[in-house]
Design an enzyme around this catalytic site. Structure first.
Site, PDB file in Angstrom:
ATOM      1  N   ARG A 135       0.856  -1.179   0.000  1.00 53.60           N
ATOM      2  CA  ARG A 135       0.000   0.000   0.000  1.00 53.60           C
ATOM      3  C   ARG A 135       0.890   1.226   0.000  1.00 53.60           C
ATOM      4  NH1 ARG A 135      -5.288  -0.970  -1.448  1.00 53.60           N
ATOM      5  NH2 ARG A 135      -6.671  -0.658   0.313  1.00 53.60           N
TER       6      ARG A 135
ATOM      7  N   HIS B 152      -1.415   1.100  -9.690  1.00 57.69           N
ATOM      8  CA  HIS B 152      -2.142   0.288  -8.712  1.00 57.69           C
ATOM      9  C   HIS B 152      -3.058  -0.727  -9.417  1.00 57.69           C
ATOM     10  CE1 HIS B 152      -3.623   0.374  -4.279  1.00 57.69           C
ATOM     11  NE2 HIS B 152      -3.681  -0.856  -4.787  1.00 57.69           N
TER      12      HIS B 152
ATOM     13  N   GLU C 284      -2.507   8.730  -4.891  1.00 60.47           N
ATOM     14  CA  GLU C 284      -2.954   8.080  -6.126  1.00 60.47           C
ATOM     15  C   GLU C 284      -4.190   8.800  -6.659  1.00 60.47           C
ATOM     16  OE1 GLU C 284      -3.538   3.941  -5.309  1.00 60.47           O
ATOM     17  OE2 GLU C 284      -1.421   3.590  -4.876  1.00 60.47           O
TER      18      GLU C 284
ATOM     19  N   ALA D 174      -3.068  -6.120  -9.120  1.00 59.17           N
ATOM     20  CA  ALA D 174      -4.028  -7.123  -8.661  1.00 59.17           C
ATOM     21  C   ALA D 174      -5.264  -7.201  -9.545  1.00 59.17           C
ATOM     22  CB  ALA D 174      -4.451  -6.808  -7.229  1.00 59.17           C
TER      23      ALA D 174
ATOM     24  N   ASP E 253       3.844  -0.299  -7.632  1.00 60.62           N
ATOM     25  CA  ASP E 253       2.444  -0.343  -8.063  1.00 60.62           C
ATOM     26  C   ASP E 253       1.553   0.501  -7.163  1.00 60.62           C
ATOM     27  OD1 ASP E 253       0.379  -1.464  -9.833  1.00 60.62           O
ATOM     28  OD2 ASP E 253      -0.344  -2.482  -8.028  1.00 60.62           O
TER      29      ASP E 253
END
Length: 323
Positions: free
Chosen positions: A236, A284, A265, A287, A260
């Site tokens: 995170r 991000h 963000e 995943a 990532d």
């Protein structure tokens, strides 16, 4: 707990989620909410007891208070693994679960891909290709025999370790409660972080964002790394101290990074990290793979069956540990 709770699916892809719930819990009244702004009103209107929620429009606007302060909501099921955007909450009043493991394999492949990219100098070869330059100019290296340190050995960290071990890497791991694990050559507690950083060629960050992990990779951590180390962050934003990372990059104290997640963000267009040739930036998305959302909702549907029958829920999150 009630056998027929009012359920809200808070997601930007409600059709797929509704189809799963219609198949698995056809007798329930299920409501879809595809915006942050409308969630509070819907919770009040339908007296929602259970909310499945995805952080689909960033953290700053996430309607955490609508969930944590509702007098009717008893269980929030987070569609991903991280829960820092929801916290803090009172676990005596509200149960929070996550979907840990839904993207563990994909995140592990991202980490392995980053290791291979740096070892094979793919970014350097791409620049030479764009310049139409023949000749090596770079140097490929095997990852076999190198050492990876995995900080955080939940489902994602364990998946990283398994794949890294299969590729012939020496695997080191850190977890809050150390114990032997089949895919790890060594498992240590958090106090060993600085010593282990000095041994690692790759550092993969997989911990949740909680007070004890905020800024975990800071000045002291970067000072302990080898100049050939590569930092890979799939945790995170906030776990890696970006100011300390920039200092390490400018001082050539590490080889590079694959990131990532970020403290802010989207990453601002004027952020200095964009300008480094030895930093790989992804938005991000490590995943996010085709079908992850359906897999996550199916995990929720299974847990919902437990909830309705009074059985213990899986993946209950401790707000202090973040998992």
């Amino acid at each position: 707990m009630s056998p027929r709770p009012s359920v809200i699916l808070h997601t930007d892809r409600p059709d797929a989620a509704l189809a799963v719930l219609k198949e698995t819990h056809p007798d329930l009244a299920v409501h879809a909410c595809d915006s942050y702004a409308a969630l509070r009103e819907m919770i009040e209107r339908v007296a929602a007891e259970v909310v499945y929620s995805i952080r689909f429009d960033g953290t700053p606007r996430y309607p955490r208070q609508a969930l944590t302060e509702s007098p009717t909501v008893k269980w929030v099921s987070i569609g991903g693994s991280g829960t820092d955007h929801l916290g803090p909450w009172d676990p005596k009043r509200l149960t929070v679960t996550n979907s840990a493991g839904v993207a563990a394999g994909m995140l592990a492949e991202y980490a392995l891909g980053a290791m291979l990219s740096f070892s094979l100098d793919l970014r350097g070869f791409e620049r030479r290709q764009q310049a139409r330059l023949w000749g090596s100019g770079g140097r490929v290296e095997p990852i076999e025999g190198k050492t990876v340190l995995i900080v955080g050995l939940g489902k994602t960290g364990t998946a990283v370790a398994s794949r890294a071990q299969a590729m012939g890497l020496h695997t080191l791991g850190i977890r809050a409660r150390p114990k032997a694990m089949p895919c790890l050559d060594e498992v240590h507690g958090p106090d060993a972080l600085l010593e282990l950083l000095g041994r690692a060629d790759f550092i993969v960050c997989c911990v949740p964002l909680v007070p004890s992990t905020r800024g975990l990779l800071g000045k002291a951590a970067f000072a302990a790394m080898k100049p050939s180390a590569v930092v890979i962050d799939i945790s995170r934003g906030g776990v890696v101290d970006e100011a300390a990372l920039l200092e390490a990059l400018d001082g050539k104290r590490i080889k590079g990074a694959a990131l990532d997640v970020f403290a802010t963000e989207p990453l601002p267009a004027d952020h200095p990290l964009w300008g480094y040739d030895n930093v790989a930036i992804t938005p991000h998305c490590a995943a996010v793979y085709d079908g992850w959302d359906v897999k996550s909702v199916r995990m929720f549907a299974d847990n919902l069956a437990r909830y309705r029958s009074g059985e213990p829920l899986e993946n209950v999150v401790n707000p202090e540990r973040g998992y």
